[in-house]
Scaffold this motif. Structure first.
Motif, PDB file in Angstrom:
ATOM      1  N   ALA A  95     -12.544 111.566  99.509  1.00 25.74           N
ATOM      2  CA  ALA A  95     -13.454 110.424  99.947  1.00 25.74           C
ATOM      3  C   ALA A  95     -13.525 110.628 101.490  1.00 25.74           C
ATOM      4  O   ALA A  95     -12.842 111.538 102.163  1.00 25.74           O
ATOM      5  N   LEU A  98     -13.402 104.971 106.141  1.00 29.60           N
ATOM      6  CA  LEU A  98     -14.365 104.359 107.045  1.00 29.60           C
ATOM      7  C   LEU A  98     -13.719 103.954 108.236  1.00 29.60           C
ATOM      8  O   LEU A  98     -12.669 103.696 108.402  1.00 29.60           O
ATOM      9  N   HIS A 121     -13.564 102.585 100.883  1.00 31.51           N
ATOM     10  CA  HIS A 121     -14.032 104.085 101.492  1.00 31.51           C
ATOM     11  C   HIS A 121     -15.259 104.370 100.815  1.00 31.51           C
ATOM     12  O   HIS A 121     -15.826 103.853  99.949  1.00 31.51           O
ATOM     13  N   LEU A 122     -15.698 105.462 100.783  1.00 29.45           N
ATOM     14  CA  LEU A 122     -16.773 106.247 100.231  1.00 29.45           C
ATOM     15  C   LEU A 122     -16.403 107.413  99.562  1.00 29.45           C
ATOM     16  O   LEU A 122     -15.856 108.498  99.913  1.00 29.45           O
ATOM     17  N   THR A 123     -16.338 107.266  97.981  1.00 28.12           N
ATOM     18  CA  THR A 123     -15.920 108.263  97.312  1.00 28.12           C
ATOM     19  C   THR A 123     -16.828 109.486  97.303  1.00 28.12           C
ATOM     20  O   THR A 123     -18.069 109.428  96.909  1.00 28.12           O
ATOM     21  N   TRP A 166     -21.368  97.031  94.795  1.00 25.60           N
ATOM     22  CA  TRP A 166     -21.213  98.220  95.773  1.00 25.60           C
ATOM     23  C   TRP A 166     -21.910  97.761  97.124  1.00 25.60           C
ATOM     24  O   TRP A 166     -23.078  97.160  96.927  1.00 25.60           O
ATOM     25  N   SER A 190     -24.670 100.179  99.016  1.00 23.00           N
ATOM     26  CA  SER A 190     -25.236 101.400  99.100  1.00 23.00           C
ATOM     27  C   SER A 190     -25.114 102.170 100.408  1.00 23.00           C
ATOM     28  O   SER A 190     -24.898 101.493 101.358  1.00 23.00           O
ATOM     29  N   ILE A 191     -25.461 103.308 100.516  1.00 22.19           N
ATOM     30  CA  ILE A 191     -25.459 103.941 101.650  1.00 22.19           C
ATOM     31  C   ILE A 191     -26.965 104.495 101.997  1.00 22.19           C
ATOM     32  O   ILE A 191     -27.686 104.973 100.975  1.00 22.19           O
ATOM     33  N   PRO A 226     -23.974 107.757  96.258  1.00 23.16           N
ATOM     34  CA  PRO A 226     -23.148 107.341  97.370  1.00 23.16           C
ATOM     35  C   PRO A 226     -23.047 105.854  97.310  1.00 23.16           C
ATOM     36  O   PRO A 226     -24.091 105.141  97.732  1.00 23.16           O
ATOM     37  N   HIS A 227     -21.888 105.221  97.703  1.00 27.78           N
ATOM     38  CA  HIS A 227     -21.710 103.829  97.640  1.00 27.78           C
ATOM     39  C   HIS A 227     -20.290 103.489  98.082  1.00 27.78           C
ATOM     40  O   HIS A 227     -19.517 104.372  98.038  1.00 27.78           O
ATOM     41  N   ILE A 228     -20.101 102.187  98.403  1.00 29.43           N
ATOM     42  CA  ILE A 228     -18.800 101.574  98.724  1.00 29.43           C
ATOM     43  C   ILE A 228     -18.355 100.547  97.752  1.00 29.43           C
ATOM     44  O   ILE A 228     -19.194  99.866  97.789  1.00 29.43           O
TER      45      ILE A 228
END
Length: 195
Positions: A9, A12, A44-46, A95, A97-98, A130-132
């Protein structure tokens, strides 16, 4: 052979975690107990969920993390919007989004996939999105509760805050508990070019 549950990951920075924790708190105040919300320290962002891996493979996976980090330069992302995976009746994951320039993140993900494949890990079948993760809708939540969750998501306004700097990636162990997942950092590497 002993196994652990693990993932790779992007962690953040505290200001981003704090801002997202505020979003989670706001959402939690508007939705009943149908959602298990992420704790601030677990946001976190996996890059890649590994599932159960042999403990003996941790050094090799740590080497993958180090090699991929060394070949990447630090970059910045932005937070996008809030949403949920799946349709209303089947929504499971809530989530953030990124946004921004996600190409360096996608390249880092591809490098991780390539390196893991060389260790014998199967490639991820799903597209990289990608997402948190902010929360997970509990199994069996009825449609009215899921609709309330969707309405709360649609009504959220937030300040995306500063750009999200990506300077490190980590291999993290995840232990499932009744209170939610507990994470332990096993290995962290700074991206190439970061002193």
């Amino acid at each position: 052979m002993q196994q652990i549950r693990a993932f790779i990951a992007v962690e953040l920075p505290p200001p981003t975690r704090d801002m997202l924790a505020g979003v989670v708190q706001h959402l939690a105040s508007r939705v009943d107990g149908s959602v298990r919300w992420s704790r601030p320290e677990s946001l976190h962002l996996t890059l890649r969920f590994l599932g159960n891996i042999d403990v003996e493979s941790v050094p090799a996976v740590s080497d993958v993390v180090s090699r991929c980090a060394a070949s990447a330069r630090p970059f910045e992302l932005a937070l996008g919007g809030i949403g949920g995976f799946e349709r209303l009746r089947a929504m499971r994951v809530i989530w953030m989004s990124i946004a921004g320039d996600v190409e360096p993140l996608t390249q880092l993900y591809r490098a991780v996939e390539d390196e893991l494949e060389s260790l014998g890990f199967a490639r991820e079948r799903r597209a990289f999105r990608p997402h948190i993760t902010l929360g997970r809708v509990r199994d069996g939540a009825p449609v009215p509760q899921r609709r309330a969750v969707a309405d709360a998501l649609a009504a959220v306004e937030f300040d995306a805050g500063p750009m999200l700097p990506v300077e490190t990636i980590a291999l993290i162990r995840s232990v499932l508990t009744p209170a939610g997942s507990e994470y332990t950092r096993l290995h962290t590497t700074r991206l190439g070019g970061v002193g």
